[in-house]
Design an enzyme around this catalytic site. Structure first.
Site, PDB file in Angstrom:
ATOM      1  CB  SER A 192      -0.969  -0.051   1.188  1.00 56.68           C
ATOM      2  OG  SER A 192      -2.027   0.860   1.034  1.00 56.68           O
ATOM      3  CG  HIS A 214      -5.541  -2.808   0.256  1.00 57.76           C
ATOM      4  ND1 HIS A 214      -4.714  -2.611  -0.825  1.00 57.76           N
ATOM      5  CD2 HIS A 214      -5.121  -1.930   1.224  1.00 57.76           C
ATOM      6  CE1 HIS A 214      -3.835  -1.652  -0.544  1.00 57.76           C
ATOM      7  NE2 HIS A 214      -4.055  -1.243   0.688  1.00 57.76           N
TER       8      HIS A 214
END
Length: 255
Positions: free
Chosen positions: A86, A235
């Site tokens: 991320s 994610h």
């Protein structure tokens, strides 16, 4: 800036791991200890304004890439692999493009070099609205946080940012600086050029962070990149599919 880190193992080439926004090195503890340390000397790092690393007024990708460069040089590391998730993935990409001689392999977990919509602003606001020193227990803080963050898993992730010392709780991240620089953190990787060394992008099949349309632009900047999709993961690939992620990472480490 001397970044805080935890080392796992002492054999094999260095693997530096960079966490995401509002995360810390401990997010990668299980994989670092149980999977990666058999193949590399792992340095799980707290990025600036996160975890136990120093605070600064500015937090953006050029500064965090420079922090990584300083870390590599201060520890005298060579044959370095950098893994970033991320926000950490953007730091890793920025550093690879700016300092390609320092990074031999690059692994980016569920992040593209483009700009994203500011989806975390509500979480930052929720944390900033709570003064942990006003509360006597984690559960009390959790109850208050639940008013703005109803998701239990997300709250447990956020509450890892609590520290208890001198009979008082505090937030470890520099929330004011993160808030003030949030536009830069959701912005695109700033460095120009190309990074032509071995690169692995891993995306969660249930995540929209790396769309199919992102891949041509990624390949322009990272021409030696391959893409692995883990269908069962969102994610948070390292938490949702640790075994599949570790296999993909270890294949590149051992190549």
């Amino acid at each position: 800036m001397q970044l805080y880190y935890k080392q796992y193992g002492s054999d094999g080439p260095p693997l530096i791991i960079l966490h995401g926004l509002l995360g810390a090195h401990g997010n990668w503890h299980t994989l670092s200890r149980n999977a990666f340390s058999d193949h590399a000397t792992v340095y799980a790092v707290d990025q600036r304004n996160h975890g136990r690393s120093p605070h600064a007024d500015v937090i953006d990708y050029p500064h965090m890439a420079a922090d990584l460069k300083a870390f590599i040089e201060a520890h005298g590391l060579s044959d370095v692999t950098v893994l970033g998730h991320s926000m950490g993935g953007k730091t890793a990409m920025e550093a690879a493009l700016r300092y390609p001689d320092l990074i031999d392999k690059l692994i980016v977990v569920d992040m593209a070099p483009r700009a994203y919509t500011p989806n975390h602003q509500a979480l930052i606001n929720a944390l900033r609205s709570i003064d942990p020193t006003d509360y006597d227990s984690r559960s009390d803080i959790d109850d208050v946080l639940a008013e703005d963050v109803p998701s239990w898993p997300i709250r447990q992730f956020l509450l890892k940012n609590l520290d208890y010392a001198d009979d008082s709780y505090r937030w470890m991240p520099n929330l004011a600086a993160i808030d003030a620089n949030y536009d830069a953190l959701v912005g695109s990787v700033e460095a120009d050029g190309r990074y032509a060394k071995p690169t692995l992008f891993v995306r969660g099949g249930a995540s929209n962070y790396i769309a199919n349309g992102d891949w041509p632009g990624i390949q322009e900047r990272f021409p030696n990149a391959t893409l692995v999709t883990i269908p069962e993961a969102g994610h948070w690939v390292h938490a949702e599919a640790p075994e599949a992620l570790s296999k993909a990472v270890i294949r590149l480490l051992d190549a």
